[in-house]
Design a protein around this motif. Structure first.
Motif, mmCIF file in Angstrom:
data_model
loop_
_atom_site.group_PDB
_atom_site.id
_atom_site.type_symbol
_atom_site.label_atom_id
_atom_site.label_comp_id
_atom_site.label_asym_id
_atom_site.label_seq_id
_atom_site.Cartn_x
_atom_site.Cartn_y
_atom_site.Cartn_z
ATOM 1 N N ARG A 172 0.828 -1.206 0.000
ATOM 2 C CA ARG A 172 0.000 0.000 0.000
ATOM 3 C C ARG A 172 0.865 1.259 0.000
ATOM 4 O O ARG A 172 1.903 1.320 0.658
ATOM 5 C CB ARG A 172 -0.878 0.015 1.249
ATOM 6 N N HIS A 215 -9.161 4.672 -11.261
ATOM 7 C CA HIS A 215 -10.425 4.920 -10.565
ATOM 8 C C HIS A 215 -11.228 6.035 -11.226
ATOM 9 O O HIS A 215 -10.710 6.867 -11.974
ATOM 10 C CB HIS A 215 -10.167 5.262 -9.091
ATOM 11 N N ARG A 259 -12.400 13.720 -7.978
ATOM 12 C CA ARG A 259 -12.301 13.061 -6.677
ATOM 13 C C ARG A 259 -12.061 11.582 -6.929
ATOM 14 O O ARG A 259 -11.739 11.173 -8.015
ATOM 15 C CB ARG A 259 -13.583 13.285 -5.872
ATOM 16 N N ARG A 285 -10.840 7.481 -5.169
ATOM 17 C CA ARG A 285 -9.742 6.808 -4.482
ATOM 18 C C ARG A 285 -9.193 5.706 -5.361
ATOM 19 O O ARG A 285 -9.945 5.001 -6.034
ATOM 20 C CB ARG A 285 -10.239 6.206 -3.165
ATOM 21 N N ARG A 286 -7.906 5.538 -5.303
ATOM 22 C CA ARG A 286 -7.258 4.579 -6.204
ATOM 23 C C ARG A 286 -7.686 3.137 -5.934
ATOM 24 O O ARG A 286 -7.599 2.295 -6.816
ATOM 25 C CB ARG A 286 -5.736 4.688 -6.099
ATOM 26 N N ASP A 287 -8.159 2.845 -4.709
ATOM 27 C CA ASP A 287 -8.502 1.473 -4.350
ATOM 28 C C ASP A 287 -9.999 1.200 -4.464
ATOM 29 O O ASP A 287 -10.516 0.251 -3.873
ATOM 30 C CB ASP A 287 -8.033 1.154 -2.926
ATOM 31 N N ASP A 288 -10.717 2.001 -5.265
ATOM 32 C CA ASP A 288 -12.176 1.899 -5.355
ATOM 33 C C ASP A 288 -12.587 1.573 -6.785
ATOM 34 O O ASP A 288 -12.370 2.362 -7.696
ATOM 35 C CB ASP A 288 -12.805 3.222 -4.907
ATOM 36 N N ARG A 333 -17.790 -2.316 -3.432
ATOM 37 C CA ARG A 333 -17.198 -1.916 -2.148
ATOM 38 C C ARG A 333 -17.477 -2.913 -1.033
ATOM 39 O O ARG A 333 -16.693 -3.024 -0.094
ATOM 40 C CB ARG A 333 -17.704 -0.523 -1.753
ATOM 41 N N CYS A 385 -3.130 -0.124 -8.594
ATOM 42 C CA CYS A 385 -4.200 0.865 -8.464
ATOM 43 C C CYS A 385 -3.539 2.225 -8.258
ATOM 44 O O CYS A 385 -2.915 2.447 -7.219
ATOM 45 C CB CYS A 385 -5.102 0.533 -7.285
ATOM 46 N N ASP A 416 -2.851 6.460 -8.181
ATOM 47 C CA ASP A 416 -3.235 7.860 -8.072
ATOM 48 C C ASP A 416 -2.983 8.554 -9.409
ATOM 49 O O ASP A 416 -2.122 8.138 -10.196
ATOM 50 C CB ASP A 416 -2.354 8.586 -7.050
#
Length: 294
Positions: A38, A71, A77, A79-82, A88, A107, A109
């Motif tokens: 991460r 993402h 807006r 998030r890279r992990d979404d 979710r 994932c 940014d």
């Protein structure tokens, strides 16, 4: 007494290591031998925050094919992990599932429209590919087998990356309900409106910056020799009309680019209105596409 240094020397001494050589963070283990790293820095951008990625790695010791995930969030807006609202609550989550299937997942940014205008986010994705290639041996990934996968605004950027990145050529692109045309009125989008997410991405109403709007439109960047595409779009999408997906697929076919178009009846943006079984089938079809092309 400690050696005296100048302020400039001290700044160099205390600066974090450059992402190209920085140590990797400790991996978190998951089921099936998958691991996640991460917050890995991949680029330093002048006058901007450091750009990071999360990296999911499979259990296999062989170099793994790679999914570069982008993402959504209206370029403003997110998030890279979404992977979107409908995934979710999954356990295991979508990236863990991809790693369990034998794929590495990065994932990433990218700079949002409040930080920098286009083409900054596309440049960031290219920087991520460069970093992943540079450290491929250390990470155990195969950058020659990379599929880019994006949803919504991320689908738009994934399309552009697949259509404009040549070294190395991507193996494919998975596009979930991504905008393909920033130049033409497609309600609710009005290219003359300076307040839309598209206008914020471009730094002005698309109609006022037509060359930049065309450069940012995947539909205008289609060419022969592009990698294969999987385009998936809800037929009831009220935010990014299904015509974006249909027109992109038609343009790709006209250029003799392999493309599969899947339209989901009754599904709005982010698969709102689709059943859970339908969302699982969409994910499975996307995974099958990645497997086929890597």
């Amino acid at each position: 007494m400690a050696d005296l240094v100048t302020p400039g020397e001290l700044r160099q001494l205390i600066a974090a290591p450059h992402p190209d050589v920085a140590p990797l963070p400790r991996a978190t283990p998951y089921a099936d031998g998958a691991r996640a790293l991460r917050g890995v820095p991949y680029a330093e951008v002048a006058d901007a925050r450091p750009l990071e990625l999360d990296l999911w790695l499979p259990a296999s010791a062989d170099p793994a094919p790679l999914v570069l995930f982008v993402h959504g969030g209206a370029w403003r807006r997110g998030r890279r992990d979404d992977m979107g609202v409908r995934t979710r609550g999954w356990a295991p989550g979508p990236f863990e599932r991809l790693a369990a299937a034998g794929f590495a997942v990065a994932c990433v940014d990218y700079r949002l429209s409040g930080e920098a205008i286009f083409p900054a986010p596309l440049e960031d994705l290219r920087s991520a590919l460069r970093w992943l290639g540079l450290r491929a041996d250390e990470l155990g990934v195969d950058p020659e087998r990379t599929v880019v996968w994006g949803e919504s605004a991320g689908g738009h950027l994934a399309s552009l990356l697949a259509l404009t990145h040549d070294e190395p050529r991507l193996a494919g692109a998975v596009v979930w309900y991504g905008p393909a045309d920033l130049t033409s009125p497609r309600p609710p989008f009005d290219p003359a409106d300076p307040t839309t997410p598209e206008a914020l991405l471009l730094g002005g109403a698309p109609a006022s910056v037509p060359e930049l709007a065309a450069a940012a439109s995947p539909l205008k960047r289609v060419h022969a020799g592009a990698p294969p595409f999987l385009v998936v779009h809800g037929e009831a999408d009220s935010m990014v009309p299904g015509s974006h997906g249909r027109d992109l697929a038609e343009a790709l076919r006209a250029a003799w680019v392999p493309v599969e178009l899947r339209t989901i009846p009754g599904a709005d943006h982010c698969w709102h209105g689709a059943t859970e079984d339908e969302v699982i089938r969409i994910f499975a079809a996307s995974l099958d596409f990645v497997r086929q092309h890597t």
